[in-house]
Design an enzyme around this catalytic site. Sequence first.
Site, PDB file in Angstrom:
ATOM      1  N   GLU A 108       4.853 -10.964  -5.293  1.00 60.40           N
ATOM      2  CA  GLU A 108       4.806 -10.547  -6.785  1.00 60.40           C
ATOM      3  C   GLU A 108       3.795 -11.704  -7.474  1.00 60.40           C
ATOM      4  O   GLU A 108       3.144 -11.156  -8.430  1.00 60.40           O
ATOM      5  CB  GLU A 108       6.317 -10.428  -7.212  1.00 60.40           C
ATOM      6  CG  GLU A 108       7.050  -9.466  -6.961  1.00 60.40           C
ATOM      7  CD  GLU A 108       6.600  -8.264  -7.401  1.00 60.40           C
ATOM      8  OE1 GLU A 108       5.886  -8.208  -8.600  1.00 60.40           O
ATOM      9  OE2 GLU A 108       6.654  -7.019  -6.611  1.00 60.40           O
TER      10      GLU A 108
ATOM     11  N   HIS B 200      -1.183  -4.760  -6.377  1.00 62.27           N
ATOM     12  CA  HIS B 200      -0.523  -4.567  -4.929  1.00 62.27           C
ATOM     13  C   HIS B 200      -1.105  -3.510  -4.170  1.00 62.27           C
ATOM     14  O   HIS B 200      -1.167  -3.844  -2.805  1.00 62.27           O
ATOM     15  CB  HIS B 200       0.731  -3.983  -5.577  1.00 62.27           C
ATOM     16  CG  HIS B 200       1.936  -4.937  -5.739  1.00 62.27           C
ATOM     17  ND1 HIS B 200       2.316  -6.021  -5.085  1.00 62.27           N
ATOM     18  CD2 HIS B 200       2.793  -4.816  -7.043  1.00 62.27           C
ATOM     19  CE1 HIS B 200       3.204  -6.497  -5.749  1.00 62.27           C
ATOM     20  NE2 HIS B 200       3.537  -6.158  -6.714  1.00 62.27           N
TER      21      HIS B 200
ATOM     22  N   HIS C 246      -1.120  -4.842 -12.839  1.00 64.87           N
ATOM     23  CA  HIS C 246      -0.520  -5.558 -11.715  1.00 64.87           C
ATOM     24  C   HIS C 246      -0.079  -4.608 -10.344  1.00 64.87           C
ATOM     25  O   HIS C 246      -0.213  -5.044  -9.186  1.00 64.87           O
ATOM     26  CB  HIS C 246       0.977  -5.717 -12.165  1.00 64.87           C
ATOM     27  CG  HIS C 246       1.953  -6.331 -11.279  1.00 64.87           C
ATOM     28  ND1 HIS C 246       2.271  -7.455 -11.026  1.00 64.87           N
ATOM     29  CD2 HIS C 246       2.762  -5.598 -10.571  1.00 64.87           C
ATOM     30  CE1 HIS C 246       3.117  -7.777 -10.310  1.00 64.87           C
ATOM     31  NE2 HIS C 246       3.818  -6.538  -9.957  1.00 64.87           N
ATOM     32  N   GLU C 247       0.260  -3.174 -10.755  1.00 68.02           N
ATOM     33  CA  GLU C 247       0.228  -2.590  -9.524  1.00 68.02           C
ATOM     34  C   GLU C 247      -0.924  -2.273  -8.730  1.00 68.02           C
ATOM     35  O   GLU C 247      -0.818  -1.816  -7.712  1.00 68.02           O
ATOM     36  CB  GLU C 247       0.956  -0.813 -10.047  1.00 68.02           C
ATOM     37  CG  GLU C 247       2.202  -1.118 -10.935  1.00 68.02           C
ATOM     38  CD  GLU C 247       3.291  -1.875 -10.086  1.00 68.02           C
ATOM     39  OE1 GLU C 247       3.406  -1.760  -9.022  1.00 68.02           O
ATOM     40  OE2 GLU C 247       4.250  -2.472 -10.707  1.00 68.02           O
TER      41      GLU C 247
END
Length: 293
Positions: A198, A134, A130-131
């Site tokens: 997100e 980003h 997930h990071e």
Amino acid sequence: MGYVRTAMLMAAMTALFLGVGALIGGANGALIALVIAVGMNLFSYWNSDKVVLRMHNARQVDARSAPDLVNLVAGLAQNADMPMPKVFVIETDQPNAFATGRNPENAAVAATTGLLQRLSREEIAAVMAHELAHIKNRDTLIMTITASFAGAISFLANFAMFFGNRERTGGIVGQLALMILAPMAAALVQMAISRSREYEADRIGAEICRNPMWLASALRKIEAFAKGIDNHAAERNPATAHMFIINPLHAFAHDKLFSTHPNTANRIAALEKMAGAPVQRPAPSVGRSGPWG
């Protein structure tokens, strides 16, 4: 659709910023506001990652000091076809993580010791994916810019109270309204951008780790722990809360107006819908030669 919404919200933030500047000093005020914004964003572009990591007392780790975590991130970065970011660990019992950096070539991911101790290897892989999403989406730069705009709007609104043209702003009542409403509007736009990014990072992160349900499980656990475990560095620096995968300030229960994060149940539902019934592939392999962190 996520990118279109983000672009529209960024345009709204820019228009709000220039509008506040114009109310204070007309065309010259808008020009001064633009110069301030450019200066703030240039500073943020080059220094925001260092500032944020220092705020949270993050320490950089490598393949010798944290082999499992670094090898895992390396495997995920290879899956995502992106450069390997620097890896940091934050000493706090609350499970959480964030990414920072101006571009994929100059980026970092940070995981808390609580995340490494309380989640399974698959869940940690999903959080790190997930990071990385980003970073790949350049969300870290987008959120840095919006935070700079929001801060500058608050500064200009307060400046207008003492130095603004009262005829242009509607007198003392207008100036008071501007001082209160302009920062509030900026915060709303900033939080809307954060929430939209997100959802997109969840989607792409699930693709990187190749199992949406790992991320769904991780989100469920992190939110439960975050409600009962304080993150003292985040409490001292609430402006960084939007960077974490789950709100470290005891996340909002619903998609409320002032929430920096979407409702976790909604995120999990989106991941479950995404999972459907695909073939589940294994996570990138990670050595067992040392402890997490």
